[in-house]
Design a protein around this motif. Structure first.
Motif, PDB file in Angstrom:
ATOM      1  N   LEU A 181      44.530  34.316  36.759  1.00 55.26           N
ATOM      2  CA  LEU A 181      45.786  33.762  36.268  1.00 55.26           C
ATOM      3  C   LEU A 181      45.839  32.256  36.523  1.00 55.26           C
ATOM      4  O   LEU A 181      46.241  31.483  35.639  1.00 55.26           O
ATOM      5  CB  LEU A 181      46.961  34.460  36.959  1.00 55.26           C
ATOM      6  N   ARG A 184      43.673  39.635  40.775  1.00 58.77           N
ATOM      7  CA  ARG A 184      43.462  38.819  39.573  1.00 58.77           C
ATOM      8  C   ARG A 184      44.165  37.459  39.658  1.00 58.77           C
ATOM      9  O   ARG A 184      44.290  36.763  38.655  1.00 58.77           O
ATOM     10  CB  ARG A 184      43.955  39.575  38.341  1.00 58.77           C
ATOM     11  N   ALA A 196      49.499  39.812  40.032  1.00 58.75           N
ATOM     12  CA  ALA A 196      48.067  39.508  39.938  1.00 58.75           C
ATOM     13  C   ALA A 196      47.387  39.593  41.291  1.00 58.75           C
ATOM     14  O   ALA A 196      46.241  40.057  41.393  1.00 58.75           O
ATOM     15  CB  ALA A 196      47.880  38.110  39.339  1.00 58.75           C
ATOM     16  N   ALA A 226      54.451  36.928  38.109  1.00 54.56           N
ATOM     17  CA  ALA A 226      53.113  37.183  37.582  1.00 54.56           C
ATOM     18  C   ALA A 226      52.061  37.050  38.676  1.00 54.56           C
ATOM     19  O   ALA A 226      51.132  37.871  38.760  1.00 54.56           O
ATOM     20  CB  ALA A 226      52.814  36.213  36.437  1.00 54.56           C
ATOM     21  N   TYR A 270      49.910  39.661  33.029  1.00 53.19           N
ATOM     22  CA  TYR A 270      49.571  40.009  34.405  1.00 53.19           C
ATOM     23  C   TYR A 270      50.657  40.824  35.102  1.00 53.19           C
ATOM     24  O   TYR A 270      50.475  41.235  36.249  1.00 53.19           O
ATOM     25  CB  TYR A 270      49.307  38.733  35.219  1.00 53.19           C
ATOM     26  N   SER A 316      51.728  34.894  31.567  1.00 51.73           N
ATOM     27  CA  SER A 316      52.342  35.563  32.716  1.00 51.73           C
ATOM     28  C   SER A 316      52.603  37.035  32.423  1.00 51.73           C
ATOM     29  O   SER A 316      52.390  37.904  33.277  1.00 51.73           O
ATOM     30  CB  SER A 316      53.645  34.859  33.095  1.00 51.73           C
TER      31      SER A 316
END
Length: 291
Positions: A259, A255, A250, A246, A180, A177
């Motif tokens: 993750l 992203r 992300a 996170a 990110y 976590s």
């Protein structure tokens, strides 16, 4: 599941309420989502941990970073007089509901701060417990000082802390976590530093505890969920503050899918459950302090 600081004062009533903490990022983190969804997977191991603590009828116990009572309610069921303190108001209310449902009148839940328990008298508890709670509070030296202050001579402090770099579940969730999320603010002290023995010795040493009165053991906590590992990842994504943050970061960077894949791979790798269920052990550092 935690709690934060100023200069502590004392009262003459050991059962007085913990101080109401001022607003801080730690409170916002743990009031986000719904940690009770995670805590529901922690009940069985909590019972086993509490059984090791020598809790008995009439023992005065302070449970710091108690959440919705994962360890506080088992302590009360063994007959202890328990005060459970947490930084998150929603978890305090959840703990009160659970205690009422179970008919437990010897446990109270209060909104409070691990770094500033100034509503609690000096030397007023036989046992101070914090499993995966106080480690997340800011200002760790204040946390140690306060826990020592409220423990009577001859009493004990027992902490359970996740270990940095450990290959098992929770340390890896937090590590993944963190990769990110934006860098923490200047002066931030990682909660994972409570999983390093030298840091524990330094913090309690500053609170007046000799190193020979502090002992360590590696222990295991197991998360049990009836669903699949992927479903358990979704619980963390939706309800666990650090993972929620996170995913927020992300998603802004495109992203989130990366993750998700990392966490699903971790949970699948660590799962020991059968028939579609999830059972994941996680190693932690158990700290025992004799006051």
């Amino acid at each position: 599941m935690t709690a934060t600081a100023t200069t502590p004062t004392t009262t003459t009533n050991a059962s007085a309420s913990a101080t109401t903490p001022s607003a801080n990022p730690n409170q916002a983190l743990w009031e986000r989502g719904d940690f009770t969804r995670i805590a529901a997977t922690m009940r069985e191991s909590a019972e086993a941990l509490v059984a090791k603590l020598g809790v008995r009828e009439g023992l005065k116990v302070l449970d710091v970073g108690a959440g919705d009572g994962t360890t506080a309610l088992p302590e009360a069921r063994l007959g202890a007089d328990v005060l459970a303190v947490d930084i998150a108001r929603n978890l305090v209310e959840a703990g009160r509901r659970r205690a009422k449902e179970q008919g437990l009148t010897n446990v109270r839940f209060e909104h409070g701060d691990a770094t500033n328990l100034n509503g609690l008298a000096d030397r007023s508890f036989d046992l101070v417990v914090s499993f995966f709670g106080a480690m997340f509070a800011p200002r760790p030296f204040d946390v140690a000082k306060e826990m020592v202050r409220v423990t009577r001579p001859g009493g004990r402090i027992v902490m359970g802390n996740w270990i940095p770099g450990d290959p098992t579940l929770v340390a890896q969730i937090l590590k993944i976590s963190a990769a990110y999320t934006p860098p923490p603010p200047e002066g931030f002290v990682s909660p994972m530093t409570w999983g390093v023995e030298a840091n524990v010795l330094e913090r309690f040493g500053a609170a007046g505890i000799a190193k020979e009165k502090i002992s360590f053991a590696r222990d295991t906590y197991t998360f049990e969920s009836p669903g699949t590992p992927d479903a358990f990842v979704e619980v963390f994504r939706r309800y666990y503050g650090p993972t929620m943050n996170a995913f927020d970061a992300a998603e802004k960077n495109g992203r989130a899918a990366d993750l998700q894949r990392e966490l699903e791979a971790l949970f699948a790798q660590e799962n020991r459950g059968r028939d579609g269920a999830t059972s994941i052990p996680a190693t932690f550092l158990r700290v025992t302090v004799s006051v």
